[in-house]
Structure formats: structure tokens, C-alpha cells
Design an enzyme around this catalytic site. Structure first.
Site, PDB file in Angstrom:
ATOM      1  N   GLN A 239      -5.203  -7.354   2.470  1.00 43.00           N
ATOM      2  CA  GLN A 239      -4.326  -7.070   1.562  1.00 43.00           C
ATOM      3  C   GLN A 239      -2.748  -7.421   1.964  1.00 43.00           C
ATOM      4  O   GLN A 239      -1.665  -7.273   1.800  1.00 43.00           O
ATOM      5  CB  GLN A 239      -4.489  -6.385   0.546  1.00 43.00           C
ATOM      6  CG  GLN A 239      -5.221  -6.070   0.122  1.00 43.00           C
ATOM      7  CD  GLN A 239      -5.658  -4.589  -0.857  1.00 43.00           C
ATOM      8  OE1 GLN A 239      -5.471  -4.501  -1.205  1.00 43.00           O
ATOM      9  NE2 GLN A 239      -6.608  -4.082   0.528  1.00 43.00           N
TER      10      GLN A 239
ATOM     11  N   HIS B 117      -2.057 -11.658  -0.243  1.00 39.96           N
ATOM     12  CA  HIS B 117      -0.743 -10.677  -1.086  1.00 39.96           C
ATOM     13  C   HIS B 117       0.683 -11.738  -0.193  1.00 39.96           C
ATOM     14  O   HIS B 117       1.920 -11.746   0.859  1.00 39.96           O
ATOM     15  CB  HIS B 117      -1.095  -9.378  -0.658  1.00 39.96           C
ATOM     16  CG  HIS B 117      -1.474  -8.926  -1.502  1.00 39.96           C
ATOM     17  ND1 HIS B 117      -1.637  -7.282  -1.208  1.00 39.96           N
ATOM     18  CD2 HIS B 117      -2.798  -8.609  -2.627  1.00 39.96           C
ATOM     19  CE1 HIS B 117      -2.587  -7.036  -2.153  1.00 39.96           C
ATOM     20  NE2 HIS B 117      -2.464  -8.521  -3.461  1.00 39.96           N
TER      21      HIS B 117
ATOM     22  N   ASN C  18     -12.601   4.004   6.354  1.00 42.11           N
ATOM     23  CA  ASN C  18     -11.173   4.307   5.999  1.00 42.11           C
ATOM     24  C   ASN C  18     -10.825   5.270   6.686  1.00 42.11           C
ATOM     25  O   ASN C  18     -11.745   6.423   7.247  1.00 42.11           O
ATOM     26  CB  ASN C  18     -10.919   4.623   4.144  1.00 42.11           C
ATOM     27  CG  ASN C  18      -9.843   4.393   3.735  1.00 42.11           C
ATOM     28  OD1 ASN C  18      -9.410   3.552   4.527  1.00 42.11           O
ATOM     29  ND2 ASN C  18      -9.092   5.158   2.696  1.00 42.11           N
TER      30      ASN C  18
HETATM   31  C1  BV8 Z   1      -1.103  -8.645 -10.686  1.00 43.52           C
HETATM   32  C2  BV8 Z   1       2.943  -7.517  -0.724  1.00 43.52           C
HETATM   33  C3  BV8 Z   1      -2.407 -10.164 -12.470  1.00 43.52           C
HETATM   34  C4  BV8 Z   1       4.178  -6.579  -0.686  1.00 43.52           C
HETATM   35  C5  BV8 Z   1       1.609  -6.238  -2.330  1.00 43.52           C
HETATM   36  C6  BV8 Z   1       1.934  -3.149 -14.684  1.00 43.52           C
HETATM   37  C7  BV8 Z   1       2.491  -4.789 -14.711  1.00 43.52           C
HETATM   38  C8  BV8 Z   1       2.049  -5.801 -13.509  1.00 43.52           C
HETATM   39  C9  BV8 Z   1       0.494  -5.410 -12.906  1.00 43.52           C
HETATM   40  C10 BV8 Z   1       0.033  -4.438 -12.935  1.00 43.52           C
HETATM   41  C11 BV8 Z   1       0.394  -3.484 -13.905  1.00 43.52           C
HETATM   42  N1  BV8 Z   1      -0.272  -2.139 -13.911  1.00 43.52           N
HETATM   43  C12 BV8 Z   1      -1.414  -2.642 -12.954  1.00 43.52           C
HETATM   44  C13 BV8 Z   1      -0.908  -3.849 -12.171  1.00 43.52           C
HETATM   45  C14 BV8 Z   1      -1.507  -4.794 -11.605  1.00 43.52           C
HETATM   46  C15 BV8 Z   1      -0.958  -4.491 -10.239  1.00 43.52           C
HETATM   47  C16 BV8 Z   1      -1.117  -2.753  -9.632  1.00 43.52           C
HETATM   48  O1  BV8 Z   1      -2.038  -2.656  -8.628  1.00 43.52           O
HETATM   49  N2  BV8 Z   1      -0.419  -1.884  -9.183  1.00 43.52           N
HETATM   50  C17 BV8 Z   1      -0.410  -1.042  -8.894  1.00 43.52           C
HETATM   51  C18 BV8 Z   1       0.784   0.026  -8.035  1.00 43.52           C
HETATM   52  C19 BV8 Z   1      -1.623   0.198  -9.814  1.00 43.52           C
HETATM   53  N3  BV8 Z   1      -1.481  -5.555  -9.512  1.00 43.52           N
HETATM   54  C20 BV8 Z   1      -0.268  -6.578  -8.919  1.00 43.52           C
HETATM   55  O2  BV8 Z   1       0.163  -6.858 -10.089  1.00 43.52           O
HETATM   56  C21 BV8 Z   1      -0.936  -7.589  -8.495  1.00 43.52           C
HETATM   57  N4  BV8 Z   1      -1.382  -9.118  -9.395  1.00 43.52           N
HETATM   58  O3  BV8 Z   1      -2.625  -7.839 -11.247  1.00 43.52           O
HETATM   59  O4  BV8 Z   1      -1.409 -10.208 -11.317  1.00 43.52           O
HETATM   60  C22 BV8 Z   1      -3.570 -11.079 -12.000  1.00 43.52           C
HETATM   61  C23 BV8 Z   1      -4.192 -10.007 -11.840  1.00 43.52           C
HETATM   62  C24 BV8 Z   1      -5.771 -10.523 -11.223  1.00 43.52           C
HETATM   63  C25 BV8 Z   1      -6.770 -12.210 -11.434  1.00 43.52           C
HETATM   64  C26 BV8 Z   1      -5.010 -13.050 -11.211  1.00 43.52           C
HETATM   65  C27 BV8 Z   1      -3.427 -12.275 -11.680  1.00 43.52           C
HETATM   66  C28 BV8 Z   1      -0.175  -8.328  -7.060  1.00 43.52           C
HETATM   67  C29 BV8 Z   1      -0.731  -7.350  -6.045  1.00 43.52           C
HETATM   68  C30 BV8 Z   1       0.577  -7.526  -4.856  1.00 43.52           C
HETATM   69  C31 BV8 Z   1       1.295  -6.585  -4.701  1.00 43.52           C
HETATM   70  N5  BV8 Z   1       1.355  -6.553  -3.380  1.00 43.52           N
HETATM   71  N6  BV8 Z   1       1.576  -6.727  -1.453  1.00 43.52           N
HETATM   72  C32 BV8 Z   1       4.248  -5.983   0.640  1.00 43.52           C
HETATM   73  O5  BV8 Z   1       3.142  -5.658   1.342  1.00 43.52           O
HETATM   74  O6  BV8 Z   1       5.180  -5.657   0.396  1.00 43.52           O
HETATM   75  S1  BV8 Z   1       0.490  -4.960  -2.777  1.00 43.52           S
HETATM   76  C33 BV8 Z   1       0.595  -3.359  -1.410  1.00 43.52           C
HETATM   77  O7  BV8 Z   1      -0.227  -2.783  -1.987  1.00 43.52           O
HETATM   78  C34 BV8 Z   1       0.245  -4.074  -0.018  1.00 43.52           C
HETATM   79  O8  BV8 Z   1       0.464  -5.489   0.210  1.00 43.52           O
HETATM   80  C35 BV8 Z   1      -1.108  -3.635   0.333  1.00 43.52           C
HETATM   81  O9  BV8 Z   1      -1.428  -3.923   1.443  1.00 43.52           O
HETATM   82  C36 BV8 Z   1      -1.476  -2.762  -0.783  1.00 43.52           C
HETATM   83  C37 BV8 Z   1      -2.584  -2.078  -1.107  1.00 43.52           C
HETATM   84  O10 BV8 Z   1      -1.882  -0.626  -0.167  1.00 43.52           O
HETATM   85  P1  BV8 Z   1      -3.096  -0.366   1.395  1.00 43.52           P
HETATM   86  O11 BV8 Z   1      -3.366  -1.885   1.572  1.00 43.52           O
HETATM   87  O12 BV8 Z   1      -4.179  -0.246   0.328  1.00 43.52           O
HETATM   88  O13 BV8 Z   1      -1.880   0.291   1.856  1.00 43.52           O
HETATM   89  P2  BV8 Z   1      -2.131   2.229   1.689  1.00 43.52           P
HETATM   90  O14 BV8 Z   1      -1.021   2.420   2.027  1.00 43.52           O
HETATM   91  O15 BV8 Z   1      -2.233   2.133  -0.022  1.00 43.52           O
HETATM   92  O16 BV8 Z   1      -4.129   2.633   1.403  1.00 43.52           O
HETATM   93  C38 BV8 Z   1      -3.020   2.572   2.896  1.00 43.52           C
HETATM   94  C39 BV8 Z   1      -5.120   3.458   3.355  1.00 43.52           C
HETATM   95  O17 BV8 Z   1      -5.417   3.271   5.009  1.00 43.52           O
HETATM   96  C40 BV8 Z   1      -5.127   5.046   3.279  1.00 43.52           C
HETATM   97  O18 BV8 Z   1      -6.537   4.848   2.028  1.00 43.52           O
HETATM   98  C41 BV8 Z   1      -5.363   5.408   4.407  1.00 43.52           C
HETATM   99  O19 BV8 Z   1      -6.404   6.456   4.273  1.00 43.52           O
HETATM  100  C42 BV8 Z   1      -5.695   4.486   5.569  1.00 43.52           C
HETATM  101  N7  BV8 Z   1      -5.623   4.692   6.600  1.00 43.52           N
HETATM  102  C43 BV8 Z   1      -4.068   4.860   7.312  1.00 43.52           C
HETATM  103  N8  BV8 Z   1      -4.793   4.728   8.508  1.00 43.52           N
HETATM  104  C44 BV8 Z   1      -6.114   4.701   8.693  1.00 43.52           C
HETATM  105  C45 BV8 Z   1      -6.068   4.119   7.735  1.00 43.52           C
HETATM  106  N9  BV8 Z   1      -7.776   3.620   7.803  1.00 43.52           N
HETATM  107  C46 BV8 Z   1      -8.361   3.581   8.768  1.00 43.52           C
HETATM  108  N10 BV8 Z   1      -7.736   4.554  10.233  1.00 43.52           N
HETATM  109  C47 BV8 Z   1      -6.869   4.194   9.975  1.00 43.52           C
HETATM  110  N11 BV8 Z   1      -5.864   4.382  10.858  1.00 43.52           N
END
Ligand code: BV8
Length: 223
Positions: free
Chosen positions: A86, A104, A193
Site C-alpha cells: 500500500q 496505491h 504488526n
Molecule cells: C476505492 C495513497 C473503489 C495516498 C492511499 C467513500 C468514498 C470513496 C471511497 C470510500 C469511501 N469510504 C470508504 C471508501 C473506500 C476508501 C477507504 O478505504 N477509505 C477509508 C479511509 C475508510 N478506499 C478508497 O477510496 C480506495 N479506492 O475504494 O475505489 C474500488 C474498490 C475496490 C475495487 C475497485 C475500486 C483507494 C484507497 C487508496 C488511497 N490512497 N495512499 C498516499 O499515500 O499519500 S491510502 C493510505 O492508507 C496510505 O497509502 C496507506 O498506505 C494506506 C493504509 O494505511 P496503512 O499503510 O495501514 O498505514 P496506517 O498508518 O493506517 O497504519 C500503520 C500500521 O503500522 C499501524 O497498524 C501500526 O500499528 C503499524 N506500525 C507502526 N509502526 C510499526 C508498525 N508495525 C510494525 N512495525 C513498526 N515499527
């Protein structure tokens, strides 16, 4: 064994790139609707370019950590590994992982919104840049924003559905469709994680701790 791996920001956290939803995470400092949606880009392309220019500079200064290195080493062994991320940073590739699927998009690539051309992004992009193919001032980071369709979903779904082991590493499982991939996994599933993710209950096994420690230990067991 066929292994499908999905990584998130947690795998790059110890490379200093920060995450999105942890304390001081990116989405706690920026409104994702302003900097990570097509609507936000249309409203203020300069703000969005500044946001990604800063992340591109951080990424260029960062180095892969032991988790990236271990996943690259796993791909050279006896197992068939599909690495899906991602993350938009290039640390998996710089660690030596082949064929990384960036669902992504990629920070280091640029896209023309007018003609769909893609090229290696300059470190600093601006709304006044011209597309090298069609000349339009319609350049954007080659990133999948919220509301846009992630890349390579057919290949990703096929790899996850046919793998023997699906492993999610360093993701909060808050973003779909990535967070829903665990439902497609046909056999064993493992979550690595720092803390249980939003979909922890969907996984058979869990290993908690920093990726730079837990991932190399897990890879060593697979040799
Ligand atoms: C889609 C690029 C249809 C940007 C990203 C309303 C309107 C439209 C869409 C939606 C909606 N409601 C819901 C949706 C779907 C939406 C969505 O999911 N929204 C969420 C907020 C509810 N998704 C979309 O819009 C996607 N498109 O749905 O199109 C479709 C669907 C299916 C098939 C075809 C079409 C597009 C989503 C992509 C958005 N772009 N990234 C950028 O990077 O600038 S997403 C963004 O979140 C980041 O890219 C990131 O990678 C991604 C996920 O986050 P994580 O990687 O998990 O990072 P996070 O900080 O959240 O978590 C970190 C984790 O690491 C934690 O758990 C932590 O404990 C752990 N950690 C921390 N340190 C460590 C560690 N683990 C191990 N070791 C460590 N040291």
C-alpha cells in the site's frame, strides 16, 4: 509454498517515513480530503504537489530497514513470493525485492492527467510542469487517491486467492480494498504488526512487535 504479502506504512516506519494513523501520523497533520483525493488536487494542486514533494524528499533520504531487506531475501529463496504494498515509497525496490505491486501507486513516478503518460517524477513537481508526452500542464503524482481505483487489483486478487499463506505486515487495515484482501485468502493467514489491526480477528495467526525485528525472525524460520 506460495506466499502473498501485503505491506503498509508500518514496514517503513523504522526507516523514518512515519505512518498515517499513529500518533503524529500524516493523517493527523493533514486533511486527507485536501491532499489525497482528486477533488483536493483539483481545488489546490500546489498544496498537493507540496505535500508529495516533501514526502518524496523524505523518501529519497530514507533507507530500507531490516524488514525490507528480509522480504527481499525471502524472494530469492525456495518460496513463490508476491509482494503487494500500500506504500508509495520505493524502499522495497531499493531493498532488492523484485516485481513489487504498488496498489496505491508510487511517489517516484509522475502521471499526466490529460494523456495518461507516466515517467520518473522529478524530486520537485509543480502545477506549471508540462507533460513530456503531450505538453499539457496536467501532471500529478502517480498515486492512487481516495475514491480512485487501486492498481493491479486482478493480479492482486488472484495472488491472494491462490496463495498458501497470506501475510499482512505493518498495516492498520483501515483502507479498502487492501483491508479486505484477508477475506480472499484461501488458506493460512498471518498478521505481523506493532499492535492488533482493525481486521486482526480475520487472521489465523499474529506476531506483534517492530517489523525490523519480527519480519527477519519470521523469514529466518521459512529458510
Ligand atoms: C476505492 C495513497 C473503489 C495516498 C492511499 C467513500 C468514498 C470513496 C471511497 C470510500 C469511501 N469510504 C470508504 C471508501 C473506500 C476508501 C477507504 O478505504 N477509505 C477509508 C479511509 C475508510 N478506499 C478508497 O477510496 C480506495 N479506492 O475504494 O475505489 C474500488 C474498490 C475496490 C475495487 C475497485 C475500486 C483507494 C484507497 C487508496 C488511497 N490512497 N495512499 C498516499 O499515500 O499519500 S491510502 C493510505 O492508507 C496510505 O497509502 C496507506 O498506505 C494506506 C493504509 O494505511 P496503512 O499503510 O495501514 O498505514 P496506517 O498508518 O493506517 O497504519 C500503520 C500500521 O503500522 C499501524 O497498524 C501500526 O500499528 C503499524 N506500525 C507502526 N509502526 C510499526 C508498525 N508495525 C510494525 N512495525 C513498526 N515499527
Amino acid at each position: 509454498m506460495k506466499i502473498a504479502i501485503l505491506t503498509g506504512a508500518g514496514v517503513s516506519a523504522e526507516s523514518g517515513l512515519g505512518t498515517f494513523r499513529d500518533k503524529d501520523g500524516l493523517w493527523t497533520r493533514y486533511d486527507l480530503n485536501e491532499v489525497a483525493t482528486p477533488e483536493g488536487f483539483a481545488r489546490n494542486p500546489a498544496l498537493v504537489h507540496d505535500f508529495y514533494n516533501a514526502r518524496r524528499a523524505n523518501c529519497a533520504d530514507a533507507t530500507p530497514n531490516a524488514a525490507h531487506m528480509a522480504l527481499a531475501e525471502l524472494a530469492t529463496g525456495p518460496h513463490e513470493v508476491t509482494l503487494i504494498t500500500q506504500n508509495v515509497d520505493d524502499l522495497h525496490t531499493r531493498a532488492g525485492s523484485p516485481d513489487v505491486i504498488h496498489m496505491h501507486g508510487r511517489l517516484m513516478r509522475a502521471l499526466c492527467a490529460a494523456c495518461d503518460a507516466r515517467w520518473d517524477a522529478p524530486l520537485v513537481m509543480s502545477p506549471n510542469d508540462h507533460c513530456p508526452s503531450c505538453g499539457a500542464t496536467a501532471t500529478r503524482p502517480d498515486i492512487v487517491w481516495f475514491g480512485e481505483v487501486p492498481y493491479d487489483m486482478d493480479a492482486i486478487s488472484a495472488a491472494v486467492a491462490t496463495c498458501d499463506l497470506f501475510v499482512a505486515i505493518g498495516t492498520s487495515a483501515e483502507v479498502y480494498p487492501a483491508a479486505g484482501l484477508v477475506e480472499l485468502a484461501g488458506r493460512q493467514t498471518l498478521e505481523i504488526n506493532l499492535a492488533p489491526s482493525a481486521r486482526a480477528n480475520a487472521f489465523d495467526d499474529h506476531r506483534f512487535g517492530p517489523a525490523s525485528e519480527v519480519v527477519p525472525a519470521w523469514v529466518a524460520e521459512l529458510r
